[in-house]
Design a protein around this motif. Structure first.
Motif, PDB file in Angstrom:
ATOM      1  N   HIS A 170      -1.864  -0.231  46.921  1.00  0.00           N
ATOM      2  CA  HIS A 170      -1.052   0.932  46.557  1.00  0.00           C
ATOM      3  C   HIS A 170      -0.529   1.678  47.782  1.00  0.00           C
ATOM      4  O   HIS A 170       0.568   2.244  47.740  1.00  0.00           O
ATOM      5  CB  HIS A 170      -1.848   1.860  45.639  1.00  0.00           C
ATOM      6  N   TYR A 173       2.481  -0.201  48.628  1.00  0.00           N
ATOM      7  CA  TYR A 173       3.578   0.089  47.692  1.00  0.00           C
ATOM      8  C   TYR A 173       4.238   1.427  48.009  1.00  0.00           C
ATOM      9  O   TYR A 173       5.471   1.537  48.056  1.00  0.00           O
ATOM     10  CB  TYR A 173       3.059   0.087  46.250  1.00  0.00           C
ATOM     11  N   PHE A 174       3.429   2.462  48.222  1.00  0.00           N
ATOM     12  CA  PHE A 174       3.998   3.783  48.462  1.00  0.00           C
ATOM     13  C   PHE A 174       4.647   3.891  49.842  1.00  0.00           C
ATOM     14  O   PHE A 174       5.544   4.719  50.056  1.00  0.00           O
ATOM     15  CB  PHE A 174       2.924   4.861  48.281  1.00  0.00           C
ATOM     16  N   LYS A 175       4.228   3.046  50.785  1.00  0.00           N
ATOM     17  CA  LYS A 175       4.844   3.031  52.108  1.00  0.00           C
ATOM     18  C   LYS A 175       6.134   2.218  52.134  1.00  0.00           C
ATOM     19  O   LYS A 175       7.088   2.568  52.835  1.00  0.00           O
ATOM     20  CB  LYS A 175       3.862   2.452  53.129  1.00  0.00           C
ATOM     21  N   GLY A 177       7.665   0.635  49.080  1.00  0.00           N
ATOM     22  CA  GLY A 177       8.460   0.611  47.852  1.00  0.00           C
ATOM     23  C   GLY A 177       8.440  -0.734  47.148  1.00  0.00           C
ATOM     24  O   GLY A 177       9.143  -0.928  46.151  1.00  0.00           O
ATOM     25  N   TRP A 179       5.847  -4.150  45.736  1.00  0.00           N
ATOM     26  CA  TRP A 179       4.495  -4.592  45.420  1.00  0.00           C
ATOM     27  C   TRP A 179       4.165  -5.855  46.201  1.00  0.00           C
ATOM     28  O   TRP A 179       5.031  -6.685  46.451  1.00  0.00           O
ATOM     29  CB  TRP A 179       4.356  -4.859  43.919  1.00  0.00           C
ATOM     30  N   TRP A 189       2.636   0.928  34.394  1.00  0.00           N
ATOM     31  CA  TRP A 189       1.410   1.479  34.968  1.00  0.00           C
ATOM     32  C   TRP A 189       0.196   1.287  34.065  1.00  0.00           C
ATOM     33  O   TRP A 189      -0.878   0.899  34.543  1.00  0.00           O
ATOM     34  CB  TRP A 189       1.604   2.955  35.311  1.00  0.00           C
TER      35      TRP A 189
END
Length: 234
Positions: A170, A173-175, A177, A179, A189
């Motif tokens: 995660h 992903y958040f860094k 964008g 997966w 989700w």
């Protein structure tokens, strides 16, 4: 001698697989994978291959300077580390990586290893990372005795590793964008949460399977060791 050779081959092949993957497998950029954040270390397959390299290296060192006695009065540190790594991590994670990879691959390979990667990810490396891990793990289980740690401790180590990896996925992903695995992109989700829970239960099942097989294959050795440890505790 055969055990030393087996552990040597295991250590060399997994090390070379990691080395080749890290230095020569270069995935071309695409709209689906615009970021290189995390590098090779974002893949559980690669982390597991590193783990196997570590385990077989420790197993080899144990062959040379450790002990394989079933009831040693004082098991050397390297033997205790070897037993713990195999029981709590190397066996269940290898089964998880190998079985889930080939399972998803059989349903839709684009969700796990897109065909476009065949040009840069050779078939031999794919089998080292996803097939040989299963073969070598089962041979190791059948050819070397080890005492499993108390189940609570073993599952705690395994759970910590798996949850840390989910957090890492995660962070990536958040860094970036994107997966790590395409299958996560097609899940909502709620379905991702179910997928994570199912994966955790599955890897717990693999831990229990390893513990059960170890007791079945090495019944006499386990009984002798348990009796010896009980006497020692009195």
């Amino acid at each position: 001698m055969l055990k030393i050779l087996f552990h040597l081959v295991g250590a060399i092949q997994f090390f070379y697989g990691c080395y080749y993957d890290y230095n020569y497998v270069i995935v071309p950029p695409s709209p689906k994978s615009p970021s290189t954040f995390g590098g090779k270390f974002k893949y559980l397959t690669y982390l597991n291959a590193m783990l196997q390299t570590l385990y077989f290296t420790i197993a080899l060192l144990n062959d040379l300077i450790g002990s394989e006695d079933v009831t040693p009065s004082e098991k050397p540190l390297i033997r205790r580390i070897k037993d713990a790594i195999f029981s709590a991590l190397a066996f269940p994670i290898s089964l998880f990586v190998g079985i889930t990879f080939w399972g998803i691959y059989a349903v839709d390979r684009e969700l796990i290893l897109p065909k476009m990667l065949d040009a840069v990810f050779p078939a031999w490396l794919n089998h080292v990372m996803h097939t040989n891990i299963l073969l070598f793990t089962f041979v190791e289980l059948a050819s070397s005795f080890r005492m499993y740690p108390p189940r609570k401790r073993g599952l705690s180590i395994l759970t910590t590793f798996m949850l840390a990896y989910v957090v890492w996925v995660h962070v990536i992903y958040f860094k970036s964008g994107t997966w790590v695995y395409p299958i996560l992109a097609v899940l909502s989700w709620p379905l991702r949460i179910i997928f994570y829970i199912f994966s955790l239960m599955l890897v717990f099942g693999f831990y229990t399977l390893g513990e059960t097989l170890n007791k079945s294959i090495w019944t006499k050795e386990v009984e002798i060791t348990v009796k010896s440890e009980k006497k020692k505790a009195k």
